[in-house]
Design an enzyme around this catalytic site. Sequence first.
Site, mmCIF file in Angstrom:
data_model
loop_
_atom_site.group_PDB
_atom_site.id
_atom_site.type_symbol
_atom_site.label_atom_id
_atom_site.label_comp_id
_atom_site.label_asym_id
_atom_site.label_seq_id
_atom_site.Cartn_x
_atom_site.Cartn_y
_atom_site.Cartn_z
ATOM 1 N N HIS A 137 0.648 -1.289 0.201
ATOM 2 C CA HIS A 137 -0.010 -0.054 -0.054
ATOM 3 C C HIS A 137 0.783 1.117 0.066
ATOM 4 C CE1 HIS A 137 -3.250 -2.789 0.916
ATOM 5 N NE2 HIS A 137 -4.231 -1.784 0.661
ATOM 6 N N HIS A 189 -3.187 -2.116 -4.708
ATOM 7 C CA HIS A 189 -4.307 -1.224 -4.524
ATOM 8 C C HIS A 189 -4.572 -0.129 -5.321
ATOM 9 C CE1 HIS A 189 -8.238 0.324 -2.942
ATOM 10 N NE2 HIS A 189 -8.294 -0.405 -1.848
ATOM 11 N N HIS A 264 -11.592 -7.500 -5.859
ATOM 12 C CA HIS A 264 -11.801 -6.648 -4.925
ATOM 13 C C HIS A 264 -12.435 -5.454 -5.436
ATOM 14 C CE1 HIS A 264 -10.973 -3.524 -1.647
ATOM 15 N NE2 HIS A 264 -10.792 -4.645 -1.083
ATOM 16 N N GLU A 316 -13.681 -9.433 -0.595
ATOM 17 C CA GLU A 316 -14.535 -8.364 -0.558
ATOM 18 C C GLU A 316 -14.973 -7.936 -2.206
ATOM 19 O OE1 GLU A 316 -12.844 -5.761 3.010
ATOM 20 O OE2 GLU A 316 -11.316 -6.059 1.541
ATOM 21 N N CYS A 334 -17.079 1.960 0.817
ATOM 22 C CA CYS A 334 -15.918 2.579 -0.116
ATOM 23 C C CYS A 334 -16.434 2.110 -1.395
ATOM 24 C CB CYS A 334 -14.435 2.099 0.396
ATOM 25 S SG CYS A 334 -13.992 2.710 1.853
ATOM 26 N N CYS A 412 -11.271 2.485 6.251
ATOM 27 C CA CYS A 412 -11.093 3.257 4.881
ATOM 28 C C CYS A 412 -12.710 3.860 4.792
ATOM 29 C CB CYS A 412 -11.062 2.188 4.043
ATOM 30 S SG CYS A 412 -11.951 0.948 3.972
ATOM 31 N N CYS A 413 -13.755 3.237 5.309
ATOM 32 C CA CYS A 413 -14.807 3.868 4.903
ATOM 33 C C CYS A 413 -15.454 5.247 5.555
ATOM 34 C CB CYS A 413 -16.054 2.818 5.186
ATOM 35 S SG CYS A 413 -15.865 1.035 4.127
#
Lengths: 653, 653
Positions: A137, A189, A264, A316, A334, A412-413
Amino acid sequence: MNLNLLNNVDMKNVKLKGGFLGRLQELIIDETIPHQYGILNDMVEGVPKSNAIANFRIAAGEQKDKFYGMIFQDSDVAKWLEAASYSLIVKPDPELERILDELVELIGKAQEPDGYLNTYFSVSQPDKKWTNLRDWHELYCAGHMMEAAVAYYKATGKTGLIDIMSKFTDHMLTVLGPEPDKKRGYPGHPEIELALVKMYKATGDEKYLKLSKFFIDERGTEPNFFETEAEARNEKGLNIMQELGYKYWQAHLPVREQTTAEGHSVRAMYLYAGAADIARETQERELFEVLRKLWDNVTGKRMYITAAVGSQRYGESFSLDYDLPNDTIYGETCASIGLVFFAQRMLQMDPDRKYSDVIEKAIYNGILSGISLDGKKFFYVNPLEVAPEVCEHRVDHRHVKTRRPGWYDCACCPANVSRLYTSIGDYMYSVSREGEIYVHIFANNSANISLNDVNVELDVKTCYPWDGNISIDVNPEHAGEFTIAVRVPSWCLEPCISINGQPVNISENIHKGYVKMKRTWKPGDKIDICYPMEARLVRANPRIRENAGKAAIQRGPVVYCVEEADNFQGLQNIVIPRNVKFDEKYDKDILNGVVVVEFKAYCQEDWDSEECYSFDQNRYREVKVRAIPYYAWCNRTPGEMMVWLREEACIEI
Amino acid sequence: MNLNLLNNVDMKNVKLKGGFLGRLQELIIDETIPHQYGILNDMVEGVPKSNAIANFRIAAGEQKDKFYGMIFQDSDVAKWLEAASYSLIVKPDPELERILDELVELIGKAQEPDGYLNTYFSVSQPDKKWTNLRDWHELYCAGHMMEAAVAYYKATGKTGLIDIMSKFTDHMLTVLGPEPDKKRGYPGHPEIELALVKMYKATGDEKYLKLSKFFIDERGTEPNFFETEAEARNEKGLNIMQELGYKYWQAHLPVREQTTAEGHSVRAMYLYAGAADIARETQERELFEVLRKLWDNVTGKRMYITAAVGSQRYGESFSLDYDLPNDTIYGETCASIGLVFFAQRMLQMDPDRKYSDVIEKAIYNGILSGISLDGKKFFYVNPLEVAPEVCEHRVDHRHVKTRRPGWYDCACCPANVSRLYTSIGDYMYSVSREGEIYVHIFANNSANISLNDVNVELDVKTCYPWDGNISIDVNPEHAGEFTIAVRVPSWCLEPCISINGQPVNISENIHKGYVKMKRTWKPGDKIDICYPMEARLVRANPRIRENAGKAAIQRGPVVYCVEEADNFQGLQNIVIPRNVKFDEKYDKDILNGVVVVEFKAYCQEDWDSEECYSFDQNRYREVKVRAIPYYAWCNRTPGEMMVWLREEACIEI
């Protein structure tokens, strides 16, 4: 054909004035953003530790401590900073600006001399930088920090964070690239792709655009970078997400060869948004067409009625066409936000209500369910069917929560919700190259829109989403000929539009869902729009197994649900009657003010016996059912919830 | 109250004569058992390696090689040996008996001098014996070998394997027990408890009974043995099955405090069966009552209509009351077999058709679906709803296969199916202490039943399960007064029974589902039973969410399903009409001969559009639907399958 069709009107020129979205924005600015700041500083009790800001102090040498948090904890700070910047635009606040200035300064101190910026690696594993682009990340965090930099600049005129990210980009360019001595890598990502384009548009510096295009072009090509990178780490084969393989990261094929939404769901949405940016900035029609097919696949075959995407917990991720279970859905908040990012970019290249309809669906349903009415609790997963004891006892339902938590280890959301609604002004209007004004999203607001020859002020009054009456006062500086194109939502069956009392012929003037009104507009002109809203039943394609024989209630853009709190346990036993009549009433005292929909229905009776099976016929009783907007679910006593209800089959052969 | 109410009539005294169960038994004896022997000897292509018999050679020092297989691979040999022994009883076969003799001899050579028997540990990890009773299946394998020993003895009169297991038991008693220098342990996977009671009943030696009771009594007591055992292995806390905790092993509470069926379903069933044996052999009413409540919980609230148990993949376990999803079910074949073991033991203590109804349900549905019509392929998981592409793409459905595999790495189910159907004679009759003959299961057979004063031969003719007419020729050696109690299945609404043409008053003579006919029986007496079978709709308790608004078709004991192979894709769109008429016809050329059920139904039409959502009404067309017995599914082209179908709601308020 040119892809530079529309440019969105910047949020700086759009002021919400109360109303649903306005009050939501105020809630986020007054409650959510300060609350999230408290969490990031570990000042809020009863939520998981964040340490996100402390990590920067540690990296800056101001605090002696271990790094704490997820490997991408920095992105929480970046997203908060972005949301806070947007809030400054909406509501100037010197104290908040000072906090942002200090935060930017701190970020600068945490940046290493060579430009590298990532507190996890700076503090914990400095020798592991750039060794695992797939999982670690670094580029993701950089992307969010870039978005924050551009937002901060827009809000304050200060380039401090842009300068920091420029330096970081220069550093990246020494590590990543097509040259033999560099890594031909791309992020596990996706996120930085769209962020680099923001940096490009803010600064004009092409280095950002080139790097973004590089990431889009390299992704999924052979030899597979994630594989070579893993071999270099002495890993034998794929050691995570084996059930999905490289689809998880949308790296199973080059982007231009992808035809279905896989993997994802947040990664997918951010990737498609970034690729859309590249398509536009480089005028690449081939890439645009790829994305259009991906758009059609996502929204035509893999999207829930609430604009949720992501149908399975594993990875996810997406699963397959028409596979849309209501209770084991992932539907990450998200991901619906990412869907809006994707929609926004496609819309500017292809003015078609199919994109803005989805934006509207998401902001009133699948994203909004991600935040509690008090602005302080959040859902990661947004189910369309819940039974609390099942979520507790079935391990394949454990990802579904029955109360919104205050925070998450992977947080994250919440900040994503904040930054979306504070910047909602960006999504409301566009201007075409021909100087047409597009009105995408309706809310109480005034907007200042610059056309080539004239500035136009629009004042919109509406009680959307409860009422489909919208009045637009059109006030150009001076009279001038231009077009105003207003979206007619696809849910609206009998739209009416008039200008100064004169009806507009919609069918003659509608193009891809926008009614284009070209005339000489004068100050004082008034557009009256009537998009009648009434609760109606929606059915699902028969290929969606779980919804066979069911219907959902939708009123205007708002999808409804039934909760145990208003009704009873055993919502699966409700049957919507053949000629159901809906009773719709706005109630300001319920759930911060919503239109409640009530109707008489049938309900299958409980059995006297506790046995599982019987030859007897089922019996039914009449019940009154109350439905509330889906986004407002789970703000009262936890209990069952259901969007798709059984419908009495109306069989006429 | 005495728990010694019934004793089952041994299979030696029951000879199936063709008919459904007879031919099934022949298939298993002629095809399945030889085929499984080939697999155990790794002589069959296209299936996973077994090495199960080779492991014994390696342990015996006859072959130099590494152990291969699961840690419990020995149990595959034991279960095969047991099934093969039963088959010798049904169909003597000197060649097969010689193979068994040699196998027993080999097992003896693999046994260590101190009596220990387990090829995995003897060969691979001799220093790890008895260090992980929770996970390492030593007692489980011993249990299956004991069951094989008793079966082999019954079939051949030879005590070779009983002697081996006696020696092993003596060894166990030096390791396990309540004494301070021993482990107060019990097996992670129950099995040995019921096996020890078989050894006890075969030999009269109380050491077996005591050890079995010890295991039942210790399980789940504090301090938790699995915890102390794990600490001794330096493990911090539970390192597997954390989502279920000790419920997984039914060790969360002492057995006598358990009230609901929890955890791994096969473990649970074997445990309850073993505990039932102990309740009976020690005349412990308290334990019996515990098991009766557990029985009611399993069959009343946690069992599928096919007699499958185990509703979730995680832990292959139970979840909660009324949680019975059709598509993510586990429904392990072994678990339904274990349910029959449990039922059998309860039935002998409590003559009540609720137990034998379940045995019947399982043998014609949820167990039988575990074996292909050709006897060579097996299902582990038995779903009630399947869509192949969903099983392929959704990771939470991956445990559901759409073709029966030939074998498995974990091959517990195939040999379990074999040993059940070869010994089905054990489940058909019982004799009470008062000398009543109980007829539980109907099939073409003749049985020789010894009462105190007289031997009775029963000749039963029937076309069960296709036809509910059953004639029983009753031939006592001489006339005598005794009772014949015949089960009236709970699915039968209008049973008729007559003796020598004279109707029996069922309602006056029925007790717990058995019609008790007490008279002076004479040679040549004839009982004619008519249990009319017709396809009927079954509904599920409204608390079972997934079945709301649905119905299943059942005919006699046989549950039906619809397959894509006979119908079309999109079975979820079938709607059974309000006044459905079933057309039922036996067809000998389909699926080895079944009654096919056909009916006119509605089917929701496909949409013209590929979109997911619409405000339009759904349209329906008429279709003809063909249903076949559930057990016979997946023997043709793979495709969709469904047991529970939408039913047109018949709402009369």
